[in-house]
Enzyme design. Structure first.
Site, PDB file in Angstrom:
ATOM      1  N   LYS A 261       0.948  -1.516  -0.204  1.00 28.05           N
ATOM      2  CA  LYS A 261       0.071  -0.371  -0.019  1.00 28.05           C
ATOM      3  C   LYS A 261       1.082   1.670   0.263  1.00 28.05           C
ATOM      4  CE  LYS A 261      -3.936   2.060   2.355  1.00 28.05           C
ATOM      5  NZ  LYS A 261      -3.599   3.657   1.374  1.00 28.05           N
ATOM      6  N   ARG A 266      -3.789   8.446  -5.835  1.00 29.02           N
ATOM      7  CA  ARG A 266      -4.316   7.351  -7.153  1.00 29.02           C
ATOM      8  C   ARG A 266      -4.266   7.948  -8.262  1.00 29.02           C
ATOM      9  NH1 ARG A 266      -8.372   3.368  -5.152  1.00 29.02           N
ATOM     10  NH2 ARG A 266      -8.610   2.498  -7.304  1.00 29.02           N
ATOM     11  N   ARG A 282      -8.332  10.753  -8.644  1.00 28.22           N
ATOM     12  CA  ARG A 282      -9.013  10.216  -7.810  1.00 28.22           C
ATOM     13  C   ARG A 282     -10.699  10.942  -8.003  1.00 28.22           C
ATOM     14  NH1 ARG A 282      -9.036   7.397  -1.704  1.00 28.22           N
ATOM     15  NH2 ARG A 282     -11.759   7.788  -1.435  1.00 28.22           N
ATOM     16  N   GLU A 312      -1.016   3.946  -8.188  1.00 24.66           N
ATOM     17  CA  GLU A 312      -0.808   5.065  -7.126  1.00 24.66           C
ATOM     18  C   GLU A 312       0.850   5.321  -7.511  1.00 24.66           C
ATOM     19  OE1 GLU A 312      -2.333   5.412  -4.313  1.00 24.66           O
ATOM     20  OE2 GLU A 312      -1.318   6.419  -2.572  1.00 24.66           O
ATOM     21  N   PHE A 353      -1.130  -1.282 -10.438  1.00 30.76           N
ATOM     22  CA  PHE A 353      -2.219  -1.792  -9.775  1.00 30.76           C
ATOM     23  C   PHE A 353      -3.360  -2.549  -9.716  1.00 30.76           C
ATOM     24  CE2 PHE A 353      -3.746   1.925  -6.637  1.00 30.76           C
ATOM     25  CZ  PHE A 353      -4.903   1.242  -6.920  1.00 30.76           C
ATOM     26  N   ARG A 429     -17.090   0.801  -2.374  1.00 28.02           N
ATOM     27  CA  ARG A 429     -16.323   0.654  -1.734  1.00 28.02           C
ATOM     28  C   ARG A 429     -15.996  -0.833  -0.558  1.00 28.02           C
ATOM     29  NH1 ARG A 429     -12.626   3.027   1.871  1.00 28.02           N
ATOM     30  NH2 ARG A 429     -13.222   5.598   1.552  1.00 28.02           N
ATOM     31  N   LYS A 435      -7.670  -3.022   3.260  1.00 20.94           N
ATOM     32  CA  LYS A 435      -6.557  -2.298   3.800  1.00 20.94           C
ATOM     33  C   LYS A 435      -5.897  -3.090   4.677  1.00 20.94           C
ATOM     34  CE  LYS A 435      -8.915   2.098   4.366  1.00 20.94           C
ATOM     35  NZ  LYS A 435      -8.453   3.271   4.345  1.00 20.94           N
TER      36      LYS A 435
HETATM   37  P1  ATP Z   1      -6.316   5.675   2.786  1.00 15.78           P
HETATM   38  O1  ATP Z   1      -6.394   7.074   4.013  1.00 15.78           O
HETATM   39  O2  ATP Z   1      -6.442   4.246   3.383  1.00 15.78           O
HETATM   40  O3  ATP Z   1      -5.345   5.392   1.475  1.00 15.78           O
HETATM   41  P2  ATP Z   1      -8.271   5.718   1.337  1.00 15.78           P
HETATM   42  O4  ATP Z   1     -10.079   6.413   1.382  1.00 15.78           O
HETATM   43  O5  ATP Z   1      -8.282   7.022   0.745  1.00 15.78           O
HETATM   44  O6  ATP Z   1      -8.254   5.291   2.068  1.00 15.78           O
HETATM   45  P3  ATP Z   1      -9.133   3.084  -0.173  1.00 15.78           P
HETATM   46  O7  ATP Z   1      -9.860   2.486  -0.769  1.00 15.78           O
HETATM   47  O8  ATP Z   1      -9.424   3.314   1.545  1.00 15.78           O
HETATM   48  O9  ATP Z   1      -8.744   5.132  -0.117  1.00 15.78           O
HETATM   49  O10 ATP Z   1      -7.200   2.202   0.500  1.00 15.78           O
HETATM   50  C1  ATP Z   1      -6.681   2.297  -0.981  1.00 15.78           C
HETATM   51  C2  ATP Z   1      -5.867   3.165  -1.299  1.00 15.78           C
HETATM   52  O11 ATP Z   1      -4.818   3.231  -0.899  1.00 15.78           O
HETATM   53  C3  ATP Z   1      -6.945   3.696  -2.218  1.00 15.78           C
HETATM   54  O12 ATP Z   1      -7.853   4.574  -3.151  1.00 15.78           O
HETATM   55  C4  ATP Z   1      -5.366   4.069  -3.139  1.00 15.78           C
HETATM   56  O13 ATP Z   1      -5.281   5.765  -3.438  1.00 15.78           O
HETATM   57  C5  ATP Z   1      -4.039   3.907  -2.308  1.00 15.78           C
HETATM   58  N1  ATP Z   1      -2.918   2.150  -2.419  1.00 15.78           N
HETATM   59  C6  ATP Z   1      -1.891   2.243  -2.604  1.00 15.78           C
HETATM   60  N2  ATP Z   1      -1.075   0.920  -2.814  1.00 15.78           N
HETATM   61  C7  ATP Z   1      -2.122   0.820  -3.280  1.00 15.78           C
HETATM   62  C8  ATP Z   1      -2.892  -0.924  -4.180  1.00 15.78           C
HETATM   63  N3  ATP Z   1      -1.169  -1.663  -4.395  1.00 15.78           N
HETATM   64  N4  ATP Z   1      -3.515  -0.905  -4.335  1.00 15.78           N
HETATM   65  C9  ATP Z   1      -4.635  -0.329  -4.068  1.00 15.78           C
HETATM   66  N5  ATP Z   1      -4.854   0.963  -3.327  1.00 15.78           N
HETATM   67  C10 ATP Z   1      -3.056   1.701  -3.144  1.00 15.78           C
END
Ligand code: ATP
Length: 570
Positions: A261, A266, A282, A312, A353, A429, A435
């Site tokens: 992660k 994004r 995003r 990412e 990814f 979601r 994660k």
């Molecule tokens: P967070 O603040 O934890 O990043 P979020 O609400 O922005 O959470 P989530 O979908 O909950 O988004 O968590 C996944 C996020 O992590 C994705 O939106 C992406 O931007 C990021 N990310 C980083 N590495 C990866 C990966 N290998 N696969 C998917 N998402 C990834």
């Protein structure tokens, strides 16, 4: 259609806070909408262009005030004074126009067509005389507007309609308008749920409410056929959170793909039929110009006539080649000048990814493992440029834990665990991936400074410098701008904090306001780093505000000693 008719709907929506009622009002309006008028759907959300469009009205408060002055004859200064009292430039325009037009009769002639015509010209204007031309376009509308119309013209210009219509409300209104189930049986409820999901998905793929509306008129099979289109962004899929690797496996099944992660941002990268590469965030913003190197990497190292990649972008240190936290590269997203310079100073690596579209075909219904294999095939791995995300596929808990440990040691945020058979669900979601990050910790800290936001958050203090204490002294330990809600009714919001901070103001420079150290908040964070940036010598990573501690004063906040102890524990 007359603009007054739409403003009538706006008024009803503003008056009725209930979501159900709003859906009803919107649905009644949609039923009457003629096919040639479907563009009006954008205005229901206070927009003139579809969400995927790069174009924005982009008018500053200053210019809006000038336009109001020009069309009402009231001075800028007086307008600002009324604004201070009313807090909403829409209401300011309404009240000024009411006074001014008391004795005149409106011809009620303003059409929606005219609104679109003038608004659409605004972002097109460039070069010499732009401000004057913009002023004229706005003033022309205000001059022929009634007080209520003036209110909504102002609010639309400022992209803040304040009628409480967000995507979910529009979606439900479309469902209610076109897909009516007579009785409230279990099957009806099930059908409504299915249709609602279909309408939502049609939007998440197209990011265009007008298109969704038109598809809905034609029927469900048109909604189903909504296609991804390279060159246009989509609402990305989001993931759930699990506490442990064991929980992760339970959610996504075994074996699973586990990847880094990355703590970046994004990027959806598309290549269309004209071989144009586009990069979207995003939030659907087109950031291609800000990342010329990414465009080049994609051209050089990704095969395919057309595609859409989900990735990412993560910053790294040029010398040590270590990944950097997101905050350190966040400025690249908005930066419009000196691109080459900043590109060298703050380079990014793109970690792909997922792949959603390839050579004319949508892949979102295909199992993830097939998509992953394809992206590994078409991307030539180039560390520190572009690569498939670092990943393993395993069903073994120990192996997964080892990988997780390695990722954390490298300074990254955590891991993602993904279901190999799952489709890609835009905008949702869902548990197709989860994660896993280390447990959060928290401290009570006091706000000592705050900064005004920009764009939609203009007028609100949205970023806060927090401090711990060392005996009598207060020491900064970070800046927090997450955790708070956008709307007051949803919980602790920017608005609430702003209202509490304003009376504590000591001084103001630019957008920054120093405040008396009285407001204590609970800040949750993931870890603590040494940092020369803040006077405490430490910085909280991934901080977010979770609670207001009005029961506490700056005497009760975390001490430097406690923070040091916490750092030593690790
Ligand atoms: P967070 O603040 O934890 O990043 P979020 O609400 O922005 O959470 P989530 O979908 O909950 O988004 O968590 C996944 C996020 O992590 C994705 O939106 C992406 O931007 C990021 N990310 C980083 N590495 C990866 C990966 N290998 N696969 C998917 N998402 C990834």
């Amino acid at each position: 259609m007359k603009y007054a008719e739409l403003c009538q709907i706006y008024e009803e929506l503003e008056k009725n806070p209930s979501r159900l009622k709003k859906v009803e009002i919107l649905s009644e309006f949609m039923k009457k909408l003629k096919r040639e008028d479907t563009e009006i759907i954008y205005l229901l959300k206070g927009k003139v262009f579809p969400d995927y469009s790069e174009k924005e009205i982009g008018i500053s408060e200053k210019l809006v005030i000038k336009a109001l002055a020009k069309s009402s004859g009231v001075s800028d200064k007086e307008i600002v004074n009324v604004w201070k009292k009313l807090g909403d430039l829409g209401k300011v325009a309404e009240s000024i126009m009411e006074k001014k037009k008391q004795n005149t009769l409106f011809s009620n002639s303003l059409t929606i067509q005219k609104i679109f015509e003038n608004f659409k010209k605004l972002p097109e204007l460039e070069g010499k005389g732009t401000v004057e031309k913009k002023l004229s376009l706005i003033a022309e509308l205000l001059t022929s507007a009634s007080p209520t119309e003036s209110k909504y013209i102002m609010r639309t210009l400022l992209e803040d309609l304040r009628i409480g219509v967000a995507d979910g409300t529009l979606r439900d209104a479309i469902v209610k308008t076109f897909f009516k189930f007579e009785k409230e049986t279990e099957t009806d409820k099930e059908n409504t749920k299915k249709i609602t999901e279909l309408v939502q998905e049609s939007y998440d793929i197209s990011t265009d409410w007008r298109l969704v509306f038109e598809n809905a008129i034609k029927g469900t099979n048109y909604l189903e056929k909504t296609m991804l289109k390279p060159g246009k962004p989509l609402k990305v899929m989001l993931y759930l959170k699990e506490a442990t690797i064991e929980d992760g496996f339970t959610r996504v099944g075994k074996p699973a793909l586990i990847d880094y992660k990355y703590d970046g941002f994004r990027m959806v990268i598309t290549k269309d039929e004209d071989c144009e590469i586009n990069i979207f965030t995003r939030r659907l913003d087109n950031v291609t110009k800000q990342f010329p190197e990414v465009k080049e990497y994609v051209e050089k190292f990704v095969e395919g006539k057309t595609f859409m990649l989900d990735s990412e972008a993560v910053g790294y240190d040029i010398k040590t080649k270590k990944y950097k936290p997101f905050q350190e590269i966040s400025q690249r997203i908005k930066r419009k000048y000196d691109i080459e310079k900043i590109q060298k100073e703050l380079p990014v690596e793109v970690n792909v990814f997922d792949i959603l579209y390839y050579d004319g075909e949508s892949l979102i219904k295909k199992p993830f493992i097939e998509r992953r294999k394809l992206l590994e095939k078409i991307i030539k791995k180039q560390p520190f440029k572009i690569r498939p995300s670092q990943a393993i596929i395993t069903d073994n808990i120990d192996e997964a834990k080892k990988f997780y440990k390695k990722v954390l040691e490298s300074g990254e945020e955590g891991i993602m665990m993904k279901n190999l058979q799952a489709p890609y669900k835009p905008g949702a979601r869902v548990g197709y991936g989860v994660k896993i990050k280390p447990e959060d910790n928290e401290f009570d800290l006091v706000i000592i400074e705050a900064e005004y936001g920009t764009g939609k958050r203009a007028g609100w203090l949205t970023s806060y410098t927090v401090a711990c204490k060392d005996y009598e002294k207060l020491l900064e330990i970070g800046k927090v701008s997450t955790g708070l809600k956008e709307k007051e009714e949803e919980g602790l919001s920017f608005m609430e904090l702003t209202k509490k901070l304003k009376p504590l103001k000591i001084s103001e420079t630019g957008r920054s306001v120093k405040v008396k150290p009285e407001l204590v908040v609970t800040v949750v964070y993931q870890n603590i780093q040494k940092s020369p940036t803040y006077s405490s010598g430490y910085a909280l990573r991934f901080p977010r505000i979770t609670r207001l501690r009005e029961d506490r004063s700056s005497k009760d906040i975390a001490t430097l000693e406690e923070i040091r102890k916490e750092v030593e524990k690790k």
